[in-house]
Design an enzyme around this catalytic site. Structure first.
Site, short mmCIF file in Angstrom:
data_model
loop_
_atom_site.label_atom_id
_atom_site.label_comp_id
_atom_site.label_asym_id
_atom_site.label_seq_id
_atom_site.Cartn_x
_atom_site.Cartn_y
_atom_site.Cartn_z
N VAL A 194 0.76 -1.16 -0.11
CA VAL A 194 -0.01 -0.07 0.13
C VAL A 194 1.02 1.33 -0.02
CG1 VAL A 194 -1.48 1.22 1.38
CG2 VAL A 194 -1.63 -1.00 1.01
N LYS A 196 15.22 -3.58 1.85
CA LYS A 196 14.00 -3.25 1.03
C LYS A 196 14.47 -1.79 0.37
CE LYS A 196 9.26 -4.24 1.88
NZ LYS A 196 8.13 -4.27 2.25
N PHE A 249 -8.18 2.07 -1.01
CA PHE A 249 -9.21 1.29 -1.62
C PHE A 249 -8.38 0.52 -2.88
CE2 PHE A 249 -11.85 4.46 0.42
CZ PHE A 249 -12.67 3.59 1.39
N ALA A 302 -18.28 -16.73 -7.54
CA ALA A 302 -18.42 -17.65 -6.60
C ALA A 302 -16.85 -18.39 -6.89
CB ALA A 302 -19.56 -18.79 -6.72
N CYS A 337 -6.38 -8.21 3.41
CA CYS A 337 -7.22 -7.26 3.57
C CYS A 337 -8.46 -7.89 3.99
CB CYS A 337 -7.71 -6.33 2.70
SG CYS A 337 -6.30 -5.06 2.51
C1 UDX Z 1 -0.48 -2.54 5.19
C2 UDX Z 1 -1.74 -2.96 6.24
O1 UDX Z 1 -1.39 -4.16 6.67
C3 UDX Z 1 -3.05 -2.79 5.71
O2 UDX Z 1 -4.14 -2.95 6.79
C4 UDX Z 1 -3.17 -1.46 5.22
O3 UDX Z 1 -4.64 -1.41 4.82
C5 UDX Z 1 -2.32 -0.95 4.47
O4 UDX Z 1 -0.93 -1.00 4.86
P1 UDX Z 1 0.50 -3.78 3.24
O5 UDX Z 1 1.23 -2.51 2.67
O6 UDX Z 1 -0.08 -4.63 2.27
O7 UDX Z 1 -0.74 -3.26 4.00
O8 UDX Z 1 1.67 -4.21 4.14
P2 UDX Z 1 2.99 -4.62 4.00
O9 UDX Z 1 3.55 -4.88 2.57
O10 UDX Z 1 3.36 -5.64 5.20
O11 UDX Z 1 3.94 -3.33 4.31
C6 UDX Z 1 4.11 -2.79 5.43
C7 UDX Z 1 5.35 -2.16 5.66
O12 UDX Z 1 5.90 -1.27 6.50
C8 UDX Z 1 6.63 -3.18 5.49
O13 UDX Z 1 7.53 -2.94 4.23
C9 UDX Z 1 7.34 -3.07 6.65
O14 UDX Z 1 8.89 -3.16 6.70
C10 UDX Z 1 7.17 -1.49 6.99
N1 UDX Z 1 7.21 -1.17 8.43
C11 UDX Z 1 6.68 -1.89 9.43
C12 UDX Z 1 7.86 0.02 8.78
O15 UDX Z 1 8.41 0.75 8.03
N2 UDX Z 1 8.15 0.51 10.14
C13 UDX Z 1 7.34 -0.55 11.12
O16 UDX Z 1 7.65 -0.05 12.31
C14 UDX Z 1 6.74 -1.55 10.66
C1 UDX Z 2 -9.26 -5.37 -1.38
C2 UDX Z 2 -10.26 -4.36 -1.77
O1 UDX Z 2 -11.15 -4.61 -2.90
C3 UDX Z 2 -9.28 -2.93 -1.93
O2 UDX Z 2 -10.34 -2.01 -2.13
C4 UDX Z 2 -8.44 -2.58 -0.45
O3 UDX Z 2 -8.97 -2.20 0.36
C5 UDX Z 2 -7.72 -3.78 -0.20
O4 UDX Z 2 -8.69 -4.95 -0.06
P1 UDX Z 2 -7.44 -7.03 -2.70
O5 UDX Z 2 -7.38 -7.76 -1.35
O6 UDX Z 2 -6.26 -6.69 -3.10
O7 UDX Z 2 -8.46 -5.76 -2.40
O8 UDX Z 2 -8.16 -7.76 -3.61
P2 UDX Z 2 -9.64 -7.98 -4.17
O9 UDX Z 2 -9.86 -8.02 -5.63
O10 UDX Z 2 -10.62 -7.29 -3.53
O11 UDX Z 2 -9.88 -9.58 -3.98
C6 UDX Z 2 -9.87 -10.09 -2.38
C7 UDX Z 2 -10.04 -11.71 -2.57
O12 UDX Z 2 -11.57 -11.75 -2.92
C8 UDX Z 2 -9.29 -12.29 -3.70
O13 UDX Z 2 -8.95 -13.59 -2.89
C9 UDX Z 2 -10.25 -12.62 -4.78
O14 UDX Z 2 -10.14 -13.78 -5.60
C10 UDX Z 2 -11.65 -12.88 -4.13
N1 UDX Z 2 -12.93 -12.65 -4.97
C11 UDX Z 2 -12.96 -11.30 -5.38
C12 UDX Z 2 -13.82 -13.73 -4.89
O15 UDX Z 2 -13.44 -14.85 -4.57
N2 UDX Z 2 -15.12 -13.31 -5.55
C13 UDX Z 2 -15.10 -12.33 -6.28
O16 UDX Z 2 -16.37 -11.84 -6.82
C14 UDX Z 2 -14.07 -11.02 -5.97
#
Ligand code: UDX
Ligand code: UDX
Length: 445
Positions: free
Chosen positions: A11, A35, A160, A260, A268
């Site tokens: 993110v 990283k 999102f 389905a 998430c």
């Molecule tokens: C994270 C959250 O888990 C999610 O709930 C939110 O919506 C968006 O941010 P994501 O970006 O997918 O999701 O997580 P991740 O890929 O694990 O990235 C987090 C990063 O933060 C890692 O690169 C980690 O090294 C870094 N981090 C963590 C810091 O820089 N400082 C910290 O203290 C902890």
């Molecule tokens: C989600 C949210 O959609 C996004 O807005 C943000 O909040 C991060 O979390 P993400 O988890 O990256 O995004 O993927 P998404 O496309 O939402 O799919 C999530 C899971 O649901 C996947 O495992 C996908 O395969 C499954 N899925 C999705 C289904 O099984 N059926 C569907 O119709 C749509």
């Protein structure tokens, strides 16, 4: 604008790169030194379409930079995003340790106005807690007893972004939600997103936090709903694809997120549904609807495994080829992938599992023991008693199933995503099973 993004994961990195793309100067921070070293060289540690190209471009023209020091970055920015991980605790609650740490680190180096924005998904009330943490950790010169003399704001701006299309989602948001407490914070965030000309939803912080949990929980509910319908379809001999189509044309329902399959996964939905159930419970509401959403999702994996057992009879020593292991296509992410539960259940019964995924195999190797990884779908199919389609990658659309049939021991395909046209597969000589296609006589219980 000068912006810092703390946390350069799925993110944070997409947010930072895209903010540079719309004209801002962005510093991305992460406490993972390896990283940051790679990112400084223009190497993206994750697979996210379109990201590397943009990262290289803005790294080169210096609109984007990377550091491990929050202090350096915060000093040079007015707006600071917090996008660190918010993993689940054992009880499902969001673990906000990293968020608190980062808030404290920011406070300690603050010496002018800052707007601190939560980007990570957090439960309602987190904004207030961040505010308190910052106030408590400001330098002494900005604290007189309980009074804080340095002006700062906290805001919520949930993401999102779907993995696999995160850059597109950032650039084309359905809406941008901001939870703010001051006109200044609102003005800064409106200005920041102005180049995207988005629909802006401006609320208080708690409501913004809730919008995120409510949105993801609603989407998860939609998926579990159609998965429950799929079960009924199998029992009564109806086709869930047709049912979803028929429902989806109703504009009040919509066709999206009515696919389905083997259930939702990823970093998430499972986490956010758990956290929302916990948050509600803590505040005196038992969100039984969401508990059932979670149950249906878990059952979906179990039913798929049961279907395989039913058709293969004895699982021990059967060779099972898995097409796709990522939690969805266009990502290398394995977090909470439905493939994990399915593969592990089959392995427990003694299956020999082979797998192929276009991007997720390096991450899958960290998750699975005793899986044989193959270089392509044809090598995967060789000697298999059946194939499972678990991630609907586009490249699987073009497979030559006549060729695949020739190398398999038995031409059986379990399609966990209803990805293939059953008639075409049957015409290629395959025994084909989808989810909720009304082709099964399944007994519950
Ligand atoms: C994270 C959250 O888990 C999610 O709930 C939110 O919506 C968006 O941010 P994501 O970006 O997918 O999701 O997580 P991740 O890929 O694990 O990235 C987090 C990063 O933060 C890692 O690169 C980690 O090294 C870094 N981090 C963590 C810091 O820089 N400082 C910290 O203290 C902890
Ligand atoms: C989600 C949210 O959609 C996004 O807005 C943000 O909040 C991060 O979390 P993400 O988890 O990256 O995004 O993927 P998404 O496309 O939402 O799919 C999530 C899971 O649901 C996947 O495992 C996908 O395969 C499954 N899925 C999705 C289904 O099984 N059926 C569907 O119709 C749509």
């Amino acid at each position: 604008m000068n912006i810092t993004v703390v946390g350069s994961g799925y993110v944070g990195l997409v947010t930072g790169v895209c903010l540079a793309h719309i004209g801002h100067t962005v510093i991305c921070v992460d406490n993972n030194h390896e990283k940051i070293k790679r990112l400084k060289l223009g190497e993206v540690p994750i697979y996210e379409p379109g990201l590397e190209e943009l990262l290289k471009k803005y790294l080169k023209n210096k609109r984007l930079s990377f550091t491990t020091s929050i202090a350096d970055a915060a000093k040079r920015s007015t707006v600071i995003f917090i996008a660190v991980g918010t993993p689940s605790k054992k009880n499902g609650e969001a673990d906000l340790t990293y968020v608190e740490n980062v808030a404290r680190d920011i406070a300690r180096v603050m010496d002018s106005y800052k707007l601190i924005v939560e980007k990570s998904t957090v439960p309602a009330d987190t904004g207030q807690r961040i505010k308190r943490t910052i106030a408590m950790n400001l330098s002494r010169k900005f604290r007189k007893g309980n009074e804080v003399t340095l002006d700062f704001d906290v805001a919520s701006n949930p993401e999102f972004l779907r993995e696999g299309s995160a850059v597109h989602d950032f650039m084309n948001p359905d809406r941008v939600v901001i939870g703010v407490e001051s006109a200044k914070a609102e003005r800064l965030l409106r200005e920041m997103y102005a180049p995207l000309k988005p629909v802006m939803v401006v609320t208080d912080i708690n409501s913004a936090e809730l919008i995120k949990h409510a949105s993801n929980s609603f989407l998860a509910t939609k998926i579990s709903f159609i998965n429950a319908i799929a079960q009924v379809c199998d029992h009564v001999g109806a086709d869930v694809l047709k049912v979803a189509e028929g429902m989806g044309f109703d504009k009040r329902i919509g066709r999206k997120f009515l696919d389905a399959g083997i259930g939702y996964g990823g970093s998430c939905f499972p986490k956010d549904v758990d956290a929302f159930i916990r948050l509600s419970e803590k505040n005196g509401y038992h969100f039984n609807l969401l508990k059932e959403v979670r149950n249906v999702n878990e059952e979906q994996t179990a039913l798929f495994v049961r279907l395989i057992e039913d058709k293969l009879w004895i699982i021990k020593d059967k060779v099972i080829g898995v097409l796709g292991v990522a939690f969805k296509p266009n990502t290398d992410d394995m977090r909470n992938a439905p493939s994990i539960g399915i593969i592990e259940a089959l392995q427990r019964e003694g299956a020999k599992v082979k797998a192929y995924d276009p991007q997720a195999m390096p991450n899958a190797k960290k998750v699975f023991k005793n899986v044989t990884y193959c270089s392509d779908p044809y090598a995967l199919a060789k000697g298999c008693d059946c194939l499972l389609l678990l991630t609907e990658w586009d490249e699987f659309r073009k497979l030559d199933f006549k060729k695949i049939k020739r190398v398999m021991k038995h031409a059986i395909l379990f399609d966990g995503r209803n990805f293939y046209n059953d008639r075409n597969l049957k015409a290629s000589g395959f025994e084909y099973y989808g989810v909720g296609r009304g082709m099964l006589e399944r007994k519950r219980g």
